[in-house]
Design a protein around this motif. Structure first.
Motif, short mmCIF file in Angstrom:
data_model
loop_
_atom_site.label_atom_id
_atom_site.label_comp_id
_atom_site.label_asym_id
_atom_site.label_seq_id
_atom_site.Cartn_x
_atom_site.Cartn_y
_atom_site.Cartn_z
N MET A 76 1.12 -1.68 -6.26
CA MET A 76 -0.33 -1.64 -6.44
C MET A 76 -1.09 -1.97 -5.17
N GLU A 77 -2.30 -1.44 -5.13
CA GLU A 77 -3.22 -1.74 -4.05
C GLU A 77 -3.42 -3.26 -3.99
N GLY A 78 -3.21 -3.84 -2.80
CA GLY A 78 -3.41 -5.27 -2.63
C GLY A 78 -2.21 -6.12 -2.97
N GLU A 79 -1.09 -5.52 -3.36
CA GLU A 79 0.13 -6.26 -3.69
C GLU A 79 1.30 -5.70 -2.88
N TYR A 80 2.33 -6.52 -2.72
CA TYR A 80 3.53 -6.09 -2.02
C TYR A 80 4.72 -6.26 -2.95
N GLY A 81 5.30 -5.14 -3.36
CA GLY A 81 6.41 -5.20 -4.28
C GLY A 81 6.23 -4.20 -5.41
N TYR A 82 7.03 -4.37 -6.48
CA TYR A 82 7.07 -3.39 -7.56
C TYR A 82 7.03 -4.10 -8.91
N LYS A 83 6.55 -3.37 -9.92
CA LYS A 83 6.57 -3.88 -11.29
C LYS A 83 6.41 -2.72 -12.25
N LEU A 84 6.67 -2.98 -13.53
CA LEU A 84 6.31 -2.05 -14.59
C LEU A 84 4.88 -2.37 -15.01
N PRO A 85 4.04 -1.37 -15.27
CA PRO A 85 2.65 -1.66 -15.61
C PRO A 85 2.51 -2.22 -17.01
N ASN A 86 1.60 -3.17 -17.16
CA ASN A 86 1.31 -3.71 -18.49
C ASN A 86 -0.16 -3.54 -18.86
#
Length: 291
Positions: free
Chosen positions: A218-228
């Protein structure tokens, strides 16, 4: 020069922006801020933060914001001042230091940086009102797609891919807002393949996305996730748009230079088959000169 009133307004505004960032990403935290102003201002500042940023409730009781003296109440504030001073020698031209490169090397892995005021291009998605029903649907779909992929994946899928998805699912179930760092995913993949590289990881994340797995960075973040939630996807799309639109503009600029500098006005995009879609993209950017 700012007068005292303007400084206090800015301090409230900055603290609200800062604490909102943490509230959006963490369920539990303690913030100790350096005391500023008189007792009345300190009280109004704390009330302002709790009302507009932190909003403690039954579901998020473990959130603390406290103004503290950096000597008698919270000495770590002095350490925070020291780190802020070091960052100033890197990013502030008025405090720039010849040792800034060395300072950055020491701190780079420990800092998250956003510049203020935020630059918001008009082709980016704006903040949206959160809808619990829609967010629940995003959460359900993200999990369903990931689980189905693990159950039905074919020979093109590597074991490292499966471990990455399993790890993202595990983190998601324990903390839906947590972003998993690249290093953490590399560690997981290297349990299976010790020679696994960051380049391979980025390539395989792209492959998994192509298979329909909702992995967002995501914009403004560093890394990965599944969206909630929907806003996770908005920030993911914005991150992609920050790359896509400038790239199209660069192609357009390069093409214009060739047209102007050649005798017959060579137009690469119009003369090469297969660029119809690219021409449409350029036309869209031309239709809004502010892009």
């Amino acid at each position: 020069m700012w007068d005292s009133k303007k400084k206090k307004v800015f301090y409230k505004f900055f603290q609200r922006i800062f604490t909102q960032k943490l509230s959006n990403n963490f369920n539990q935290f303690e913030i100790y801020a350096d005391k500023i102003g008189d007792a009345h201002f300190q009280s109004s500042l704390s009330d302002h933060i709790y009302k507009n940023s932190i909003q403690r409730d039954l579901f998020n009781p473990d959130r603390l914001y406290k103004l503290a003296d950096d000597q008698s109440e919270e000495p770590l504030i002095q350490f925070a001042d020291f780190i802020a001073g070091c960052l100033g020698k890197i990013y502030s031209t008025s405090h720039y230091d010849e040792r800034s490169s060395s300072i950055f090397e020491k701190l780079s892995s420990r800092i998250f940086l956003e510049f203020f005021p935020y630059a918001k291009e008009n082709y980016l998605g704006k903040e949206i009102d959160e809808n619990d029903e829609e967010n629940a649907a995003v959460t359900e779909i993200a999990i369903e797609v990931a689980l189905n992929f693990l159950e039905t994946s074919n020979g093109d899928v590597k074991e490292e891919d499966k471990e990455i998805i399993r790890f993202l699912l595990m983190i998601f179930r324990s903390n839906k807002n947590k972003v998993v760092s690249t290093n953490d995913l590399l560690t997981i993949a290297k349990r299976i393949n010790p020679n696994y590289s960051e380049q391979q990881l980025r390539h395989r994340i792209g492959f998994l996305r192509d298979q329909g797995i909702l992995i967002v960075s995501m914009e403004g973040e560093y890394g990965y996730k599944l969206p909630n939630k929907k806003s996770d996807l908005v920030r993911y799309y914005n991150r992609l748009l920050r790359s896509i639109v400038p790239m199209i503009k660069r192609i357009k600029n390069s093409n214009e230079i060739i047209k102007l500098k050649t005798l017959n006005g060579i137009d690469i995009i119009d003369s090469v088959d297969g660029y119809e879609m690219l021409r449409q993209f350029i036309d869209i950017t031309n239709s809004n000169k502010k892009l």
